[in-house]
Motif scaffolding. Structure first.
Motif, PDB file in Angstrom:
ATOM      1  N   GLU A   1       0.831  -1.168  -0.061  1.00 20.12           N
ATOM      2  CA  GLU A   1      -0.200   0.644   0.165  1.00 20.12           C
ATOM      3  C   GLU A   1       0.929   1.292   0.113  1.00 20.12           C
ATOM      4  OE1 GLU A   1      -2.761   2.389  -0.096  1.00 20.12           O
ATOM      5  OE2 GLU A   1      -3.488   0.277  -0.264  1.00 20.12           O
ATOM      6  N   SER A   2       0.601   2.030  -0.791  1.00 21.90           N
ATOM      7  CA  SER A   2       1.298   3.109  -0.936  1.00 21.90           C
ATOM      8  C   SER A   2       0.837   3.839   0.066  1.00 21.90           C
ATOM      9  CB  SER A   2       1.624   3.793  -2.976  1.00 21.90           C
ATOM     10  OG  SER A   2       0.332   3.772  -2.896  1.00 21.90           O
ATOM     11  N   GLY A   3       0.022   4.803   0.402  1.00 18.74           N
ATOM     12  CA  GLY A   3      -0.375   5.469   1.659  1.00 18.74           C
ATOM     13  C   GLY A   3      -0.451   6.783   0.590  1.00 18.74           C
ATOM     14  N   THR A   4      -0.138   8.002   2.045  1.00 17.16           N
ATOM     15  CA  THR A   4      -0.323   9.577   1.624  1.00 17.16           C
ATOM     16  C   THR A   4       0.206   9.848   1.825  1.00 17.16           C
ATOM     17  OG1 THR A   4      -1.654   9.176   3.067  1.00 17.16           O
ATOM     18  CG2 THR A   4      -2.778   8.908   0.505  1.00 17.16           C
ATOM     19  N   SER A   5       1.169   9.297   2.879  1.00 19.27           N
ATOM     20  CA  SER A   5       2.429  10.365   3.337  1.00 19.27           C
ATOM     21  C   SER A   5       3.166  11.227   2.364  1.00 19.27           C
ATOM     22  CB  SER A   5       1.780  10.074   4.605  1.00 19.27           C
ATOM     23  OG  SER A   5       3.520   8.837   4.697  1.00 19.27           O
ATOM     24  N   THR A   6       4.026  11.894   2.981  1.00 23.97           N
ATOM     25  CA  THR A   6       4.805  13.417   2.212  1.00 23.97           C
ATOM     26  C   THR A   6       6.296  11.950   2.342  1.00 23.97           C
ATOM     27  OG1 THR A   6       4.045  15.645   2.398  1.00 23.97           O
ATOM     28  CG2 THR A   6       6.018  14.883   2.055  1.00 23.97           C
ATOM     29  N   VAL A   7       6.218  11.152   3.879  1.00 27.99           N
ATOM     30  CA  VAL A   7       7.653  10.875   3.966  1.00 27.99           C
ATOM     31  C   VAL A   7       8.307   9.540   3.461  1.00 27.99           C
ATOM     32  CG1 VAL A   7       6.550   9.523   5.940  1.00 27.99           C
ATOM     33  CG2 VAL A   7       9.385   9.732   5.518  1.00 27.99           C
TER      34      VAL A   7
ATOM     35  N   LYS B   1       1.643   8.208  10.418  1.00 27.67           N
ATOM     36  CA  LYS B   1       0.060   7.724  10.944  1.00 27.67           C
ATOM     37  C   LYS B   1      -0.549   8.059   9.904  1.00 27.67           C
ATOM     38  CE  LYS B   1       2.036   7.371  15.516  1.00 27.67           C
ATOM     39  NZ  LYS B   1       1.363   8.762  17.017  1.00 27.67           N
ATOM     40  N   GLU B   2      -0.548   8.551   9.184  1.00 25.19           N
ATOM     41  CA  GLU B   2      -1.801   8.464   7.955  1.00 25.19           C
ATOM     42  C   GLU B   2      -2.312   7.897   7.744  1.00 25.19           C
ATOM     43  OE1 GLU B   2       0.991  10.905   8.397  1.00 25.19           O
ATOM     44  OE2 GLU B   2       1.063  12.149   6.920  1.00 25.19           O
ATOM     45  N   ASP B   3      -0.740   6.987   7.158  1.00 20.87           N
ATOM     46  CA  ASP B   3      -1.297   5.983   6.031  1.00 20.87           C
ATOM     47  C   ASP B   3      -2.204   4.700   6.947  1.00 20.87           C
ATOM     48  OD1 ASP B   3       0.403   7.325   4.183  1.00 20.87           O
ATOM     49  OD2 ASP B   3       2.327   6.461   5.360  1.00 20.87           O
ATOM     50  N   ILE B   4      -2.260   4.530   8.658  1.00 22.39           N
ATOM     51  CA  ILE B   4      -3.019   3.501   9.306  1.00 22.39           C
ATOM     52  C   ILE B   4      -3.913   3.302   7.925  1.00 22.39           C
ATOM     53  CG2 ILE B   4      -4.009   3.317  11.024  1.00 22.39           C
ATOM     54  CD1 ILE B   4      -1.655   4.173  12.463  1.00 22.39           C
ATOM     55  N   VAL B   5      -4.710   4.145   8.081  1.00 24.82           N
ATOM     56  CA  VAL B   5      -6.083   3.973   6.561  1.00 24.82           C
ATOM     57  C   VAL B   5      -6.260   3.020   5.867  1.00 24.82           C
ATOM     58  CG1 VAL B   5      -8.773   4.856   6.233  1.00 24.82           C
ATOM     59  CG2 VAL B   5      -7.393   5.902   8.364  1.00 24.82           C
TER      60      VAL B   5
ATOM     61  N   GLN C   1       8.559  10.035  -0.700  1.00 24.48           N
ATOM     62  CA  GLN C   1       9.522  10.260  -0.835  1.00 24.48           C
ATOM     63  C   GLN C   1      10.886   8.665  -1.259  1.00 24.48           C
ATOM     64  OE1 GLN C   1      11.014  12.500   1.961  1.00 24.48           O
ATOM     65  NE2 GLN C   1       9.963  14.897   0.902  1.00 24.48           N
ATOM     66  N   THR C   2       9.550   8.424  -0.424  1.00 20.73           N
ATOM     67  CA  THR C   2      10.838   6.617  -0.143  1.00 20.73           C
ATOM     68  C   THR C   2      10.799   5.923  -1.375  1.00 20.73           C
ATOM     69  OG1 THR C   2      11.066   6.446   2.259  1.00 20.73           O
ATOM     70  CG2 THR C   2      10.813   4.418   1.455  1.00 20.73           C
ATOM     71  N   LEU C   3       9.413   5.954  -1.648  1.00 24.01           N
ATOM     72  CA  LEU C   3       8.567   5.234  -3.178  1.00 24.01           C
ATOM     73  C   LEU C   3       9.362   5.764  -4.431  1.00 24.01           C
ATOM     74  CD1 LEU C   3       4.699   5.033  -2.653  1.00 24.01           C
ATOM     75  CD2 LEU C   3       6.256   3.255  -2.576  1.00 24.01           C
ATOM     76  N   SER C   4       9.030   6.916  -4.396  1.00 18.77           N
ATOM     77  CA  SER C   4      10.092   7.855  -5.597  1.00 18.77           C
ATOM     78  C   SER C   4      11.749   7.029  -5.250  1.00 18.77           C
ATOM     79  CB  SER C   4      10.203   9.218  -4.900  1.00 18.77           C
ATOM     80  OG  SER C   4       8.958   9.524  -5.455  1.00 18.77           O
ATOM     81  N   LYS C   5      12.625   6.812  -4.307  1.00 21.00           N
ATOM     82  CA  LYS C   5      13.700   6.222  -4.216  1.00 21.00           C
ATOM     83  C   LYS C   5      13.905   4.223  -4.809  1.00 21.00           C
ATOM     84  CE  LYS C   5      16.066   9.270  -1.518  1.00 21.00           C
ATOM     85  NZ  LYS C   5      16.788   9.305   0.023  1.00 21.00           N
ATOM     86  N   ILE C   6      12.857   4.066  -4.369  1.00 20.94           N
ATOM     87  CA  ILE C   6      12.622   2.497  -4.659  1.00 20.94           C
ATOM     88  C   ILE C   6      12.335   2.634  -6.043  1.00 20.94           C
ATOM     89  CG2 ILE C   6      10.959   0.658  -4.335  1.00 20.94           C
ATOM     90  CD1 ILE C   6      10.322   1.336  -1.812  1.00 20.94           C
TER      91      ILE C   6
END
Length: 462
Positions: A166-172, A342-346, A175-180
């Motif tokens: 799950e990619s989520g919505t958090s900014t942090v 934590k905004e990615d918990i949902v 950024q990690t996904l972009s590096k991946i």
């Protein structure tokens, strides 16, 4: 902070005749770059020594800031003409922080000033040209300029359509996904680090699935779980008759099993120092000789490594060889802990729900309570909680507060145990040396997340 230590306040008995006043020197972003210390014999100390050290440190900091501003102004003056163009263009200082940007960049990123230029090099832009800018006065490097062009959107979709999570919505985490995504487009060695339970193997698998090697095998090895005596045969394989109990026709090691695919070495810092020499040779030469064998087997694999600690710390503690560090630490990716996203918990709950085909619904207050928790076990702990509730309510449906309250109450008790109120002692009961010893032990326990034997080694106490 600035501090004065007089006579017997020193931890070391050899320093009991001295009085020392010191103040840290920080650069513009708060990083400590040095210390000013004034020392004299204890009986000759002056009450203004600490003030003098602090004043000198402050004066140096101001001078550094002035010099940095001068360099920045010279850097900007070099590139004023280019920045007026309508193409994506940035100028950054030695720390790769953006100090000047063209209109396309300014329009897209409101917080562009001071941003790390690496954050632009994701799906949005690809680097077309890079130039080093030198000072006309002393010839030293002032910074760099980058010309970008828009990345092709279609390529992004094809190269990263199979993210297994799950990619989520958090900014942090974005950024990690972009590096991946960037790592998946190359065959470079990738190093992933993050706390236990953050999903390091999932990130490694995502890189593999989005790379050109996605049709090959993905072999994961937990180096910390294999006994030292078996590690060599497990990784490199062995020939027939290599040792007592060996299989009749020998066995392929993990390196050979990963042929044409990806080898994921988790907890690489747990590999014994002596074994790291053999590992380095295989990584450099891309050839492996099975235990007891005589012929080299050429390898066509990609290597991804991971640890729960930053590899720079392992290098400082001599837990990893320097030559191996430079081979593996090519492209580091940090997986942020759940408490920072934590905004990615949902979104993570929806992913869990879909994966287990569990039709359960919760009130909004349930997720607010989850966001209030600190999650030391990260996503693994979160999914364990969902699993606990799923065992209680396998059919799902609407699960109200009265039904899940007992589960969250247990979580709150755990939170209280981990965050006990600090015991305030009377400072007169402890000497300064004892207070320093106590703080050293507390800091070591925090750093090792409560692992007592590691904390003892870190603090240098039995």
């Amino acid at each position: 902070e600035a501090v004065a230590i007089n006579g017997t306040e020193h931890f070391s008995v050899a320093s009991h005749h001295w009085s020392c006043s010191a103040a840290p020197i920080r650069d513009a972003d708060g990083t400590i770059i040095g210390v000013i210390d004034i020392s004299c014999m204890a009986d000759q100390r002056h009450p203004f020594m600490l003030g003098m050290a602090s004043t000198v440190a402050y004066a140096i900091e101001r001078e550094i800031q002035v010099q940095q501003k001068r360099k920045e102004m010279e850097l900007i003056s070099h590139c004023l003409q280019q920045v007026e163009a309508d193409e994506p263009y940035v100028v950054c200082n030695e720390k790769k922080q953006i100090v000047l940007a063209s209109k396309p960049i300014r329009d897209r990123f409101s917080d562009w000033y001071g941003m790390d230029v690496e954050l632009l090099m994701d799906d949005t832009f690809v680097t077309r040209d890079k130039q080093i800018i030198q000072s006309e006065q002393d010839g030293k490097m002032l910074g760099m300029s980058f010309s970008f062009e828009e990345a092709a959107k279609s390529n992004i979709t094809v190269s990263f359509a199979q993210f297994p999570g799950e990619s989520g919505t958090s900014t942090v985490f974005q950024q990690t996904l972009s590096k991946i995504k960037r790592a998946a487009q190359t065959d470079a060695n990738v190093y992933i680090w993050g706390e236990t339970g953050t999903g390091k193997e999932l990130a490694a698998r995502a890189i593999h699935l989005a790379s050109e090697r996605h049709e090959g095998p993905f072999i994961a090895v937990n180096c910390g779980a294999i006994p030292e005596s078996l590690l060599e045969s497990e990784l490199f394989g062995y020939a027939e008759g290599a040792f007592t109990g060996a299989k009749r026709h020998g066995a392929k090691g993990k390196f050979e099993q990963a042929q044409k695919g990806t080898l994921f070495l988790d907890e690489i810092g747990e590999i014994p120092y002596a074994m790291q020499v053999a590992l380095l040779r295989v990584i450099e030469e891309r050839k492996v000789v099975p235990l007891g064998g005589t012929h080299e087997i050429p390898l066509d694999i990609r290597i991804i490594t991971a640890t729960h600690r930053n590899m720079n710390e392992l290098l400082k503690e001599d837990k990893i060889r320097e030559d191996l560090y430079y081979r593996l630490h090519v492209y580091p990716i940090n997986i942020p802990p759940l408490r920072e996203r934590k905004e990615d918990i949902v979104d993570l709950y929806r992913y869990y729900q879909k994966k287990h085909q569990w039709n359960a619904a919760f009130p909004e207050s349930f997720f607010r309570k989850l966001e209030a928790y600190h999650w030391p076990g990260n996503i693994r702990e979160l999914f364990n909680l969902f699993e606990h509730i799923r065992v209680l309510f396998p059919k799902g449906g609407w699960i109200g507060e009265s039904q899940y309250a007992a589960v969250l109450e247990a979580m709150d008790q755990k939170k209280q145990k981990l965050h006990l109120p600090e015991y305030t002692e009377n400072p007169k009961e402890l000497t300064l040396r004892e207070r320093i010893q106590k703080q050293t032990v507390i800091d070591a326990l925090h750093k090792t997340k409560g692992h007592v034997s590691e904390a003892a080694r870190s603090a240098g106490v039995p």
